[in-house]
Design a protein around this motif. Structure first.
Motif, PDB file in Angstrom:
ATOM      1  N   ILE A 105       0.846  -1.207   0.000  1.00  0.00           N
ATOM      2  CA  ILE A 105       0.000   0.000   0.000  1.00  0.00           C
ATOM      3  C   ILE A 105       0.876   1.249   0.000  1.00  0.00           C
ATOM      4  N   ILE A 106       1.902   1.247   0.822  1.00  0.00           N
ATOM      5  CA  ILE A 106       2.837   2.384   0.853  1.00  0.00           C
ATOM      6  C   ILE A 106       3.430   2.563  -0.554  1.00  0.00           C
ATOM      7  N   GLU A 107       3.934   1.449  -1.092  1.00  0.00           N
ATOM      8  CA  GLU A 107       4.574   1.476  -2.409  1.00  0.00           C
ATOM      9  C   GLU A 107       3.668   2.087  -3.478  1.00  0.00           C
ATOM     10  N   ASN A 108       2.401   1.770  -3.400  1.00  0.00           N
ATOM     11  CA  ASN A 108       1.461   2.232  -4.426  1.00  0.00           C
ATOM     12  C   ASN A 108       0.861   3.602  -4.136  1.00  0.00           C
ATOM     13  N   SER A 109       1.246   4.192  -3.041  1.00  0.00           N
ATOM     14  CA  SER A 109       0.633   5.474  -2.664  1.00  0.00           C
ATOM     15  C   SER A 109       1.642   6.610  -2.621  1.00  0.00           C
ATOM     16  N   LYS A 144      -5.916   6.659  -0.423  1.00  0.00           N
ATOM     17  CA  LYS A 144      -5.721   5.201  -0.514  1.00  0.00           C
ATOM     18  C   LYS A 144      -5.169   4.624   0.799  1.00  0.00           C
ATOM     19  N   ILE A 145      -4.150   5.278   1.326  1.00  0.00           N
ATOM     20  CA  ILE A 145      -3.572   4.791   2.586  1.00  0.00           C
ATOM     21  C   ILE A 145      -4.602   4.876   3.706  1.00  0.00           C
ATOM     22  N   ASN A 146      -5.283   6.008   3.769  1.00  0.00           N
ATOM     23  CA  ASN A 146      -6.283   6.209   4.825  1.00  0.00           C
ATOM     24  C   ASN A 146      -7.367   5.143   4.788  1.00  0.00           C
ATOM     25  N   LYS A 147      -7.821   4.851   3.576  1.00  0.00           N
ATOM     26  CA  LYS A 147      -8.879   3.856   3.426  1.00  0.00           C
ATOM     27  C   LYS A 147      -8.379   2.479   3.882  1.00  0.00           C
ATOM     28  N   TRP A 148      -7.153   2.176   3.447  1.00  0.00           N
ATOM     29  CA  TRP A 148      -6.599   0.871   3.807  1.00  0.00           C
ATOM     30  C   TRP A 148      -6.441   0.747   5.329  1.00  0.00           C
ATOM     31  N   LEU A 149      -5.939   1.806   5.933  1.00  0.00           N
ATOM     32  CA  LEU A 149      -5.763   1.785   7.387  1.00  0.00           C
ATOM     33  C   LEU A 149      -7.122   1.645   8.091  1.00  0.00           C
ATOM     34  N   ASP A 150      -8.116   2.306   7.530  1.00  0.00           N
ATOM     35  CA  ASP A 150      -9.476   2.208   8.065  1.00  0.00           C
ATOM     36  C   ASP A 150      -9.983   0.767   8.005  1.00  0.00           C
ATOM     37  N   ASP A 151      -9.736   0.134   6.856  1.00  0.00           N
ATOM     38  CA  ASP A 151     -10.143  -1.274   6.699  1.00  0.00           C
ATOM     39  C   ASP A 151      -9.459  -2.164   7.730  1.00  0.00           C
ATOM     40  N   GLN A 152      -8.240  -1.806   8.081  1.00  0.00           N
ATOM     41  CA  GLN A 152      -7.471  -2.624   9.020  1.00  0.00           C
ATOM     42  C   GLN A 152      -8.100  -2.636  10.414  1.00  0.00           C
ATOM     43  N   LYS A 153      -8.914  -1.623  10.699  1.00  0.00           N
ATOM     44  CA  LYS A 153      -9.541  -1.547  12.030  1.00  0.00           C
ATOM     45  C   LYS A 153     -10.433  -2.750  12.296  1.00  0.00           C
ATOM     46  N   LEU A 154     -10.908  -3.347  11.216  1.00  0.00           N
ATOM     47  CA  LEU A 154     -11.737  -4.544  11.373  1.00  0.00           C
ATOM     48  C   LEU A 154     -10.894  -5.782  11.653  1.00  0.00           C
ATOM     49  N   PHE A 160      -4.144   3.262  15.058  1.00  0.00           N
ATOM     50  CA  PHE A 160      -4.193   4.657  15.491  1.00  0.00           C
ATOM     51  C   PHE A 160      -3.282   5.496  14.590  1.00  0.00           C
ATOM     52  N   VAL A 161      -3.908   6.330  13.772  1.00  0.00           N
ATOM     53  CA  VAL A 161      -3.138   7.193  12.866  1.00  0.00           C
ATOM     54  C   VAL A 161      -2.855   8.505  13.586  1.00  0.00           C
ATOM     55  N   LYS A 162      -1.588   8.725  13.906  1.00  0.00           N
ATOM     56  CA  LYS A 162      -1.217   9.922  14.664  1.00  0.00           C
ATOM     57  C   LYS A 162      -1.103  11.142  13.770  1.00  0.00           C
ATOM     58  N   GLU A 163      -0.584  10.912  12.553  1.00  0.00           N
ATOM     59  CA  GLU A 163      -0.377  12.037  11.649  1.00  0.00           C
ATOM     60  C   GLU A 163      -0.405  11.492  10.235  1.00  0.00           C
ATOM     61  N   ILE A 164      -1.098  12.153   9.355  1.00  0.00           N
ATOM     62  CA  ILE A 164      -1.006  11.788   7.943  1.00  0.00           C
ATOM     63  C   ILE A 164      -1.168  13.043   7.087  1.00  0.00           C
ATOM     64  N   ASN A 165      -0.173  13.283   6.275  1.00  0.00           N
ATOM     65  CA  ASN A 165      -0.231  14.382   5.305  1.00  0.00           C
ATOM     66  C   ASN A 165       0.706  14.022   4.153  1.00  0.00           C
ATOM     67  N   GLU A 166       0.918  14.936   3.255  1.00  0.00           N
ATOM     68  CA  GLU A 166       1.698  14.622   2.049  1.00  0.00           C
ATOM     69  C   GLU A 166       3.125  14.159   2.312  1.00  0.00           C
ATOM     70  N   LYS A 167       3.654  14.533   3.460  1.00  0.00           N
ATOM     71  CA  LYS A 167       5.064  14.273   3.739  1.00  0.00           C
ATOM     72  C   LYS A 167       5.293  13.264   4.850  1.00  0.00           C
ATOM     73  N   LYS A 168       4.233  12.868   5.500  1.00  0.00           N
ATOM     74  CA  LYS A 168       4.420  12.131   6.746  1.00  0.00           C
ATOM     75  C   LYS A 168       3.256  11.188   7.022  1.00  0.00           C
ATOM     76  N   LEU A 169       3.579  10.028   7.516  1.00  0.00           N
ATOM     77  CA  LEU A 169       2.547   9.136   8.067  1.00  0.00           C
ATOM     78  C   LEU A 169       3.114   8.563   9.350  1.00  0.00           C
ATOM     79  N   ILE A 170       2.438   8.818  10.444  1.00  0.00           N
ATOM     80  CA  ILE A 170       2.819   8.179  11.702  1.00  0.00           C
ATOM     81  C   ILE A 170       1.620   7.412  12.214  1.00  0.00           C
ATOM     82  N   ALA A 171       1.805   6.132  12.386  1.00  0.00           N
ATOM     83  CA  ALA A 171       0.681   5.307  12.837  1.00  0.00           C
ATOM     84  C   ALA A 171       1.173   4.269  13.824  1.00  0.00           C
ATOM     85  N   GLU A 172       0.237   3.795  14.592  1.00  0.00           N
ATOM     86  CA  GLU A 172       0.546   2.777  15.589  1.00  0.00           C
ATOM     87  C   GLU A 172      -0.530   1.711  15.453  1.00  0.00           C
TER      88      GLU A 172
END
Lengths: 175, 175
Positions: A105-109, A144-154, A160-172
């Motif tokens: 997902i990272i690779e494609n986004s 795309k990343i946001n949607k995928w991460l959302d799907d992962q909640k199931l 827990f997405v701490k930060e997501i923007n054009e330059k950064k993704l921090i998640a736990e």
């Protein structure tokens, strides 16, 4: 997953070590002994981290992390294991597949021709494995990343997405 | 042939490198800079030899030599490639099987609890590959080795036993 031969694995490992050794040799030639010591200590620590990862009895998961930077990908990874535990209560197949999906997902986004870097830390916490992801680079498809991460909640105990923007993704996540 | 996983290969390779690195660190702590330089040069040369072996496009043969000392055997090997050629006119399967047979005969003819060591050198000579074997250790069954080498005369271009006694076997073959 790549089907590595012994010769290929050793070629890559040797290449990595030789790069570090050349750096040490260069500093030694300049008589920068402190720097030489620092670089050697770093090599020892990296090797200990690899040994720790290799001892977790998650061979597929370990193989993905150990070989990722040898393959052609638009981002590099580095990883750190923050606890001393010798085994994790997770299924090797499952966790290997999950991390591969995540990398895909990272690779494609992201924008492939920019500098992209993903730091991962793992920690065993109260019988759960906690993953921290810290991506720095250029994301072209946040949706795309946001949607995928959302799907992962199931699928996962916690996302827990701490930060997501054009330059950064921090998640736990907790698996 | 052992079916190595990536994690296993890296574990052994890392172990070998770490031993050398610890030796370098020890000498650096004692401020023996000449010794540190010598050890690092040795590491670079060993790595170059492994690269040369790995580039010969004989993956099975290379794998046997690269991994032999990681397996439990009553003798250790070291090898050297004396020429700069980038390919040998030999069949990988055949040469791999042959060297494995040879190692097995050695293994079954020596005293396992003694110090046993086999040096191999390879050289491409006028379109033939020449192997030199120099075994030092304790041979308990000279007859078996001799007979096997004799049998090889039917299979190989040349088999020349320079010396064979309880402590030594020096032979040269051309495949």
């Amino acid at each position: 997953m790549n089907n590595w031969t012994v010769v290929e694995v050793l070629r890559h490992a040797r290449h990595d070590w030789m790069n570090k050794l050349q750096l040490i040799k260069g500093n030694l030639a300049l008589n920068k002994i402190d720097q030489v010591e620092r670089l050697m200590d770093e090599m020892v620590m990296d090797a200990r981290m690899e040994t720790h990862l290799s001892n977790l009895k998650l061979p597929k998961f370990a193989e993905i992390l150990l070989t990722f930077n040898w393959e052609k990908h638009p981002f590099h990874i580095e990883y750190e294991i923050l606890d001393e535990s010798s085994s994790w209560p997770v299924d090797d197949e499952k966790i290997a597949r999950w991390i591969q999906d995540f990398f895909e997902i990272i690779e494609n986004s992201i924008e492939p021709y920019y500098e992209n870097h993903l730091s991962l830390s793992f920690e065993l916490n109260d019988k759960n494995v906690r993953f921290y992801f810290d991506f720095s680079g250029t994301i072209k498809d946040i949706h795309k990343i946001n949607k995928w991460l959302d799907d992962q909640k199931l699928l996962l105990k916690e996302v827990f997405v701490k930060e997501i923007n054009e330059k950064k993704l921090i998640a736990e996540i907790i698996v």
